[in-house]
Structure formats: structure tokens, C-alpha cells
Design a protein around this motif. Structure first.
Motif, PDB file in Angstrom:
ATOM      1  N   UNK A 103       0.866  -1.252  -0.012  1.00  0.00           N
ATOM      2  CA  UNK A 103      -0.119  -0.090  -0.138  1.00  0.00           C
ATOM      3  C   UNK A 103       0.911   1.179   0.031  1.00  0.00           C
ATOM      4  N   UNK A 104       2.174   1.196  -0.017  1.00  0.00           N
ATOM      5  CA  UNK A 104       2.958   2.211   0.215  1.00  0.00           C
ATOM      6  C   UNK A 104       3.387   2.736  -1.465  1.00  0.00           C
ATOM      7  N   UNK A 105       4.372   3.567  -1.723  1.00  0.00           N
ATOM      8  CA  UNK A 105       4.890   3.674  -2.738  1.00  0.00           C
ATOM      9  C   UNK A 105       6.054   2.779  -3.252  1.00  0.00           C
ATOM     10  N   UNK A 106       5.718   2.013  -4.286  1.00  0.00           N
ATOM     11  CA  UNK A 106       6.647   1.064  -4.617  1.00  0.00           C
ATOM     12  C   UNK A 106       7.193   1.308  -6.053  1.00  0.00           C
ATOM     13  N   UNK A 107       8.565   1.166  -6.222  1.00  0.00           N
ATOM     14  CA  UNK A 107       9.052   1.410  -7.577  1.00  0.00           C
ATOM     15  C   UNK A 107      10.493   0.783  -7.756  1.00  0.00           C
ATOM     16  N   UNK A 108      10.756   0.261  -8.862  1.00  0.00           N
ATOM     17  CA  UNK A 108      12.116  -0.209  -8.964  1.00  0.00           C
ATOM     18  C   UNK A 108      12.916   0.910  -9.366  1.00  0.00           C
ATOM     19  N   UNK A 109      14.087   0.971  -8.830  1.00  0.00           N
ATOM     20  CA  UNK A 109      15.113   1.983  -8.969  1.00  0.00           C
ATOM     21  C   UNK A 109      16.517   1.594  -9.489  1.00  0.00           C
ATOM     22  N   UNK A 110      16.693   0.190  -9.940  1.00  0.00           N
ATOM     23  CA  UNK A 110      17.981  -0.130 -10.340  1.00  0.00           C
ATOM     24  C   UNK A 110      18.312  -1.486 -10.158  1.00  0.00           C
ATOM     25  N   UNK A 111      19.419  -1.941 -10.534  1.00  0.00           N
ATOM     26  CA  UNK A 111      19.807  -3.586 -10.500  1.00  0.00           C
ATOM     27  C   UNK A 111      21.290  -3.629 -10.031  1.00  0.00           C
ATOM     28  N   UNK A 112      21.559  -4.764  -9.561  1.00  0.00           N
ATOM     29  CA  UNK A 112      22.908  -4.981  -8.983  1.00  0.00           C
ATOM     30  C   UNK A 112      23.648  -5.445 -10.599  1.00  0.00           C
ATOM     31  N   UNK A 113      25.072  -5.429 -10.499  1.00  0.00           N
ATOM     32  CA  UNK A 113      25.603  -5.148 -11.779  1.00  0.00           C
ATOM     33  C   UNK A 113      25.599  -6.224 -12.757  1.00  0.00           C
ATOM     34  N   UNK A 114      25.226  -7.634 -12.122  1.00  0.00           N
ATOM     35  CA  UNK A 114      25.082  -8.753 -12.760  1.00  0.00           C
ATOM     36  C   UNK A 114      23.739  -9.207 -13.312  1.00  0.00           C
ATOM     37  N   UNK A 115      22.691  -7.854 -12.735  1.00  0.00           N
ATOM     38  CA  UNK A 115      21.374  -7.802 -13.239  1.00  0.00           C
ATOM     39  C   UNK A 115      20.429  -9.036 -12.318  1.00  0.00           C
ATOM     40  N   UNK A 116      21.034 -10.016 -11.483  1.00  0.00           N
ATOM     41  CA  UNK A 116      20.328 -11.016 -10.831  1.00  0.00           C
ATOM     42  C   UNK A 116      19.406 -10.161  -9.598  1.00  0.00           C
ATOM     43  N   UNK A 117      19.799  -9.134  -9.172  1.00  0.00           N
ATOM     44  CA  UNK A 117      18.925  -8.661  -8.185  1.00  0.00           C
ATOM     45  C   UNK A 117      18.422  -7.187  -8.458  1.00  0.00           C
ATOM     46  N   UNK A 118      17.185  -6.861  -7.905  1.00  0.00           N
ATOM     47  CA  UNK A 118      16.797  -5.476  -8.437  1.00  0.00           C
ATOM     48  C   UNK A 118      16.681  -4.717  -6.920  1.00  0.00           C
ATOM     49  N   UNK A 119      16.841  -3.528  -7.052  1.00  0.00           N
ATOM     50  CA  UNK A 119      16.711  -2.522  -5.787  1.00  0.00           C
ATOM     51  C   UNK A 119      15.121  -1.976  -6.113  1.00  0.00           C
TER      52      UNK A 119
END
Length: 544
Positions: A103-119
Motif C-alpha cells: 500500500x506504500x509507494x513502490x518502484x524499481x530503482x535499479x539493479x545489481x551489476x550482474x542483473x540478478x537482483x533489483x533494488x
């Protein structure tokens, strides 16, 4: 012509295929095409913060107030994704799982260098200040739960906040208003540490930040080209996208920011520029001729400006003024004509001293300095000793902090002279009791005054940085009036402070509380001057 895929769809697709709407560099038409024939990408709702996965196959973005959001129509943002199709387009738009959206504001802001994890950034946009960035790390395939990410000494006083992880996965750009801020929201940089934590945000300085708003920054793959949005003078409209080049490793010296011009910027608001390493397109959002509040647009990547060689970082940088000529363009194929550099700032005050632990150990930390009467603010690292030049005499707020110690926050009056101020920091040990300075209430009530938030947020930050810490909050009054009423008032004030800490995400199991009324004075109650010392809120460390 506006390419809206709610009408004229066939003509727009044909025009794109024929190259009739081609976009040569930054000199293109303002009416840039939307990304996909899928009408669910840009809608009458607000779309913002486009982020392309490192492999170029997915476009993540935020969408506000959509009826299917986790918090319903009142949800300020959920994270959505579009998948790459043919013709450099994205389609098959879907809202991400409940593991990501809340219910809060959720947005993807980037990735780890290998692309396996997102922030993932998750924030309560109703909060007026935050001692927690609301940043999480999770598997990019959605197979695991988000794990909190710690940013050392993070504190945002503004309601707005934006974070972007650079393509290297090691650099974070933050838009916020903190202690060392030149105006409204400023841009800060933070670096990933070996233990997974991120360093204390560092202000990018006056070459980038102004008294206006600087927001939604993106650092290109070269690690030096910075794109950001600002409503500073010289733009096309409300918020425009600008570009600048980092000149040295101090992260405080930049080329004169250049407006990207009418090829992108309009009388509307342009934000969230993002240039993925793969493909020929950059992405951004605009409110001009949009389907709703904000729509996502794309533009062909410009050639990266030829950057000058990085200069060696000066050994000490304090209170610098910009030396970049204001008329310098971002590209310099030939040497610029000589310009007269700005005269260096002559300090009126030199503040120096030592930061020590009361346990006799060396304390490695920071000293933050902010003028109460002027616009000056800065910070300096302290490894046992520190020195900083200040432009004017007057009243300053000083905050000394170091890992493993309680911070010291004080107001001082500094003269036009070299002034020595030493800080002796108390170690974080079980049994230590700390008076919560500047936590204030309406007279004879348990209603917190608004100016108490700064002091309380420092306690929140302390608990965030020490996740095993548990505390006992105690409330005290003087002995005037009914002892029964004083006991109730002190307990109510403890509950008010505890509720504030819980509202900032601190686990209730970590905070106990008790009011003692006037039974534990620390000074005489015989006169008003000493009585006020007895009216206080404290906390004691129960577990470290």
C-alpha cells in the motif's frame, strides 16, 4: 501530431516504420513516440520512473492511483513491468507481484551489476521526514522477499525522494533534502560498501545543486555523465532535463550543466531520464501532451559528450565555490578560451578540533556544520581530528557522529577567529542514558511539537544503524502541581515518543517505556531555571 494509441494507431505505427517520425539525436521533434502499441503502457494514470533491466528485455516503471494497486486508488505507486517485443517496443504490461507491491509507494530503482537482483524503493509519501530510505534488495525474478538495504546516516527532511542505482551497481544517486542542502531537494551520491551497506550520502555540491529543485538523477555507464531534472532558470518549462560531466573524483566538481533543449524539454515537466547500456533508446517521462499525469517517452541516445580528463582530487576540499565558467558548453572538442576563475572563498572562521570516544578509543566519523543565520552548510570527515573553513561568524549547528558512538548535536556561537571545539562521544553501551534534547511538547500536554521531529528522527536513525539495540524511554516532570497528574503526563509523553518511533518502522519489541512524573529530579525544583532541567525525556540502552 501526437501519437496516441487510443486513436490513429495504424497511422502512427506506419509512420514509425517508414521513418517519418525519426528522431535524429537531440534535435528531434517534441512529439516523441510512445514506447508501445499496447495501450496499457501509457494510461490516464501517472506513469513514471522508467528503468530498463541490464539485458534490455524488461522496462520497469511506477504507476500511481491505479484501481488494481495494492492500496487501491489511494496507492501512490505500484511497480509495473513491460516486456520487450519486436521493433524495439515493449508490451505485455503487468503489475508486479505482492512481494514487491504494497500500500506504500513502490518502484524499481535499479539493479545489481550482474542483473540478478533489483533494488526496490518503498516509501510512505505522507511522511514529512525519513530516517530510512525505504530501500530493499530482492531477486530480479521475484523468487524471494525484499531485504532492507542500509544507507549510513540517511536522513531526508523532504516529502519527495528519488533514488537511482547506476549501471555499475556500486553508485547510488539520491534526490532529497538533508542537513547539507543548498536549497530544496538536492542531489547526493552514495557508494556500496563491501559489507553491503551504502556510505553516507554526499552532496554533489554547488556546481550541480541550486536553491531550486534538483531531482531524478541518472549516472551514465561511463560513470561521469550525469542527467538530472531541475526547475532552475534557463529551462523550457517547469522541470527540465539537464546534463553535466564529473571533472574529478571528489564528486563535487562538475561541468556547467546544459539543458537538453526543445528536443526533449517542453513547457510541461520532464523527469526520470534513463539511458540503458543496451539498445539505441533513452527513456524519460513528460506531462506534455500525455495520456494523463505523466507518460513515458523515448529518444535516441545522444552521443556521449567528450569529457575532459579527470583531474586529480585535491587533498582537502572545504567550502569550495564553482570554478567552471558559466558559459562553457558540455562538449569541448578544442580547448576553451581562457576564463578568469572565481576567487577562492576567504574563510572568516576556521573550526577545528578532535572527535574522541569517551572510552579512550579513536572515533572515525563526520562533523556536520550548518549555519542557523546564513545559507552555509558542509560536512567533513573526522578521523580523530577535523578542520573546516566557514565563511561567516555566527550561530552554527554542529553534529558529530561516529559508528559505535552516540551522536552529539549542539548549537554554538562562532567568532571571526580560529575556534577549537572537541567532541567526546559516548560509546553505545548497555546502561547508557541519553537525554533527548529538543523533544518538545505543547504546554501541559503530550502533543509533540513539529520541531521535535529532527531529534526523534536521529533516534530512529540510531536504531536503524544498530538493529540489535533495545531501549527504555523514560519521561520526567518537575514537582509542580498534582503528583498523580504529573505521573500521567510523563507516561503519556513517553507513549507519544514511542508511537513516533513505531510510525517510522521501528519494531515495538525494541522499545519499552515508563513515566516517572517528578520522582527522579536531576536538579533543584526551587526555582524556574533549574526546574526546567527536570522536565525531560530520556532513553536508556537495554540491549546492544
Amino acid at each position: 501530431m501526437k501519437c496516441s494509441f487510443s486513436k490513429h494507431t495504424s497511422f502512427c505505427l506506419a509512420a514509425l516504420a517508414a521513418g517519418l517520425l525519426s528522431l535524429p539525436g537531440l534535435a528531434q521533434s517534441r512529439k516523441t513516440p510512445i514506447l508501445s502499441a499496447d495501450t496499457s503502457l501509457n494510461t490516464r494514470y501517472n506513469e513514471y520512473k522508467p528503468v530498463v533491466s541490464p539485458d534490455g528485455q524488461k522496462l520497469f516503471f511506477g504507476r500511481s492511483n491505479h484501481p488494481s494497486s495494492a492500496g487501491g486508488r489511494g496507492d501512490r505507486a505500484d511497480a509495473w513491468v513491460a516486456v520487450a517485443t519486436t521493433g524495439d517496443l515493449f508490451g505485455n504490461v503487468q503489475r508486479l507481484t505482492s512481494l514487491i507491491n504494497s500500500p506504500q509507494a513502490d518502484v524499481v530503482v535499479g539493479f545489481t551489476e550482474d542483473g540478478r537482483q533489483l533494488y526496490l524503493m518503498r516509501n510512505d509519501l505522507q511522511s514529512t521526514s525519513k530516517a530510512d530510505a525505504g530501500l530493499y534488495l530482492m531477486p530480479a525474478d521475484g523468487s524471494g522477499s525484499p531485504k532492507p538495504v542500509s544507507i549510513t546516516y540517511f536522513f531526508n527532511k523532504a516529502k519527495h525522494q528519488d533514488i537511482t542505482i547506476a549501471p555499475d551497481g556500486q553508485t547510488m544517486l539520491i534526490a532529497m533534502e538533508s542537513y547539507i542542502t543548498h536549497g530544496l531537494e538536492d542531489l547526493y551520491v552514495s557508494f556500496r560498501q563491501q559489507d553491503g551497506r551504502w556510505s553516507e550520502p554526499m552532496n554533489l555540491g554547488q556546481d550541480i545543486n541550486t536553491p531550486m529543485q534538483e531531482m531524478s538523477a541518472f549516472l551514465a555507464a561511463d560513470g561521469r555523465t550525469l542527467y538530472f531534472s531541475s526547475n532552475r532558470p534557463g529551462g523550457q518549462g517547469s522541470m527540465d532535463i539537464w546534463v553535466s560531466t564529473r571533472l574529478d573524483n571528489s564528486w563535487k566538481r562538475w561541468s556547467n550543466p546544459q539543458n537538453l533543449g526543445a528536443g526533449i524539454n517542453t513547457p510541461g515537466a520532464e523527469n526520470y531520464y534513463f539511458a540503458p547500456e543496451t539498445g539505441q533508446w533513452s527513456y524519460y517521462t513528460t506531462t506534455q501532451n500525455s495520456e494523463g499525469f505523466g507518460d513515458i517517452r523515448r529518444v535516441r541516445k545522444p552521443e556521449t559528450p567528450k569529457a575532459p580528463e579527470l583531474e586529480e582530487t585535491p587533498e582537502v576540499i572545504v567550502a569550495q565555490v564553482p570554478t567552471e565558467p558559466q558559459s562553457a558548453p558540455i562538449e569541448q572538442p578544442t580547448s576553451p578560451e581562457p576564463v578568469q576563475e572565481a576567487a577562492p572563498l576567504e574563510p572568516a572562521v576556521t573550526l577545528r578540533g578532535q572527535v574522541r570516544g569517551k572510552d579512550g578509543k579513536q572515533a572515525f566519523g563526520k562533523v556536520l556544520v550548518r549555519s542557523i543565520e546564513h545559507s552555509f552548510q558542509d560536512s567533513v570527515s573526522a578521523s580523530s581530528s577535523y578542520s573546516i573553513a566557514l565563511p561567516e561568524a555566527g550561530q552554527y549547528r554542529l553534529v558529530a557522529k561516529a559508528k559505535g558512538y552516540l551522536p552529539v548535536d549542539t548549537l554554538v556561537q562562532l567568532p571571526n577567529a580560529v575556534t577549537q571545539i572537541n567532541f567526546d562521544l559516548r560509546p553505545l553501551t548497555v546502561g547508557s542514558t541519553v537525554r533527548m534534547e529538543n523533544v518538545m511538547f505543547q504546554q501541559s500536554t503530550a502533543v509533540l511539537l513539529e520541531q521535535s521531529s529532527t531529534a526523534l528522527d536521529q533516534v530512529v536513525q540510531l536504531l536503524r544503524e544498530n538493529p540489535g539495540m533495545e531501549i527504555m524511554i523514560t519521561g520526567h516532570t518537575d514537582n509542580q502541581g498534582s503528583s498523580k497528574a504529573n505521573l500521567k503526563l510523563s507516561q503519556d509523553r513517553v507513549e507519544a515518543v514511542r508511537s513516533y518511533l513505531l510510525s517510522r518502522g521501528i519494531d515495538a519489541k525494541r522499545i519499552q517505556g515508563k513515566g516517572f512524573g517528578g520522582t527522579r529530579p536531576v536538579a533543584s525544583n526551587a526555582n524556574p531555571e533549574t526546574r526546567q532541567l527536570n522536565r525531560r525525556v530520556e532513553f536508556t540502552i537495554l540491549k546492544q
